[in-house]
Write an enzyme that holds these catalytic residues in place. Structure first.
Site, PDB file in Angstrom:
ATOM      1  N   SER A  74      39.625  43.378  48.222  1.00  0.00           N
ATOM      2  CA  SER A  74      40.883  43.088  48.904  1.00  0.00           C
ATOM      3  C   SER A  74      40.767  41.903  49.851  1.00  0.00           C
ATOM      4  CB  SER A  74      41.351  44.317  49.685  1.00  0.00           C
ATOM      5  OG  SER A  74      40.429  44.640  50.717  1.00  0.00           O
ATOM      6  N   CYS A 115      35.113  47.082  46.163  1.00  0.00           N
ATOM      7  CA  CYS A 115      36.027  47.631  47.164  1.00  0.00           C
ATOM      8  C   CYS A 115      36.057  49.138  46.961  1.00  0.00           C
ATOM      9  CB  CYS A 115      37.425  47.036  46.984  1.00  0.00           C
ATOM     10  SG  CYS A 115      38.708  47.807  47.993  1.00  0.00           S
ATOM     11  N   CYS A 158      32.993  51.178  52.977  1.00  0.00           N
ATOM     12  CA  CYS A 158      33.891  50.041  52.783  1.00  0.00           C
ATOM     13  C   CYS A 158      33.010  48.812  52.765  1.00  0.00           C
ATOM     14  CB  CYS A 158      34.921  49.959  53.908  1.00  0.00           C
ATOM     15  SG  CYS A 158      35.952  48.466  53.858  1.00  0.00           S
TER      16      CYS A 158
END
Length: 273
Positions: free
Chosen positions: A18, A80, A190
């Protein structure tokens, strides 16, 4: 399934995230597989993915992965965690090239690393609420898992802020419940979070092992390419090519990419996918 001519070993690896977080995965792949060419797309126009509905994340991931396959990538790396949780099954059904994700590698490493069986997982709201980590840890019933969402971390990284009192105070607030549970291993769920590892380690203490999926993901990439006879031959193509692309502001992405990746980033392309 989207059918395309099967890419050869000289084709690039496609990586997407992202934003800039997936650069931690790209960096490790470059270090461990220095002869592989890479196309990296950071979907900064639509990220961060963490707060978005799963259906929207899947839509964005589908569009980018489709482009990487259309451009002849021999492997797709979903760098991601939120997109891995939302899109992995669809991707493996849709494409005839290998698809690698970042969640299972981190789980494997955490299970091996913990000493007291108490593992913490931090991630975006989307990743934590998906239950993807919890589901995989369930295969190891001796592991006690404690999860916490850290929604502001991604925004700090995307703005290039990776240290300082403000982010440390926020980290301490997010992580205090995990400290109270006595976790000795913390999964950075993450790909942005390794860029905050200094702050996170300071907040948790040196006795806690931080687990990033980047190293283990790169090992999966190496293993799967080798199994499929897709490793680049340095005698045929001694100089790999790297393309780093952003769907949003290319200037900001360029600054952060050069900061986190160094000289391998020579030019940033604005991708309108």
């Amino acid at each position: 399934m989207i059918e395309r001519p099967i890419p050869g070993a000289d084709a690039p690896i496609g990586i997407f995230d992202s934003g800039v977080g997936g650069l931690t995965v790209a960096r490790t792949i470059i270090d461990q597989l220095p002869h592989e060419s890479i196309i990296y797309i950071g979907d900064t126009a639509n990220g961060p993915y963490g707060p978005l509905p799963i259906a929207r994340v899947r839509e964005h991931a589908l569009r980018i992965a489709d482009e990487l396959v259309e451009r002849g990538c021999k492997m797709i790396v979903i760098a991601c965690n939120t997109a891995s949780a939302a899109f992995l099954r669809d991707a493996r059904e849709r494409y005839d090239v290998p698809v690698v994700e970042v969640i299972l590698p981190a789980v494997r490493r955490a299970v091996a690393a913990t000493r007291n069986g108490k593992v913490g997982v931090i991630g975006t709201v989307g990743t934590i609420n998906s239950g993807a980590y919890q589901d995989l840890f369930a295969a190891s019933p001796s592991i006690e898992v404690h999860a916490a969402a850290c929604p502001r971390f991604v925004d700090f990284v995307e703005r290039g802020i990776t240290s300082g009192r403000q982010i440390l105070n926020i980290a301490e607030g997010y992580l205090e419940p995990l400290q109270a549970q006595g976790v000795d291993t913390l999964v950075l769920g993450c790909t942005h979070y390794p860029l905050l590892s200094g702050v996170i380690q300071l907040a948790m203490g040196d006795h806690v092992t931080l687990v990033s999926s980047a190293e283990e993901t790169a090992k999966d990439v190496l293993r799967i390419l080798s199994q499929n006879d897709l490793l680049a031959d340095p005698t045929m193509h001694p100089t790999p090519t790297y393309s780093f692309e952003s769907t949003g502001d290319p200037e900001l992405f360029s600054q952060l990419s050069r900061r986190f990746l160094g000289p391998v980033v020579t030019q940033i392309r604005h991708n309108m996918v």
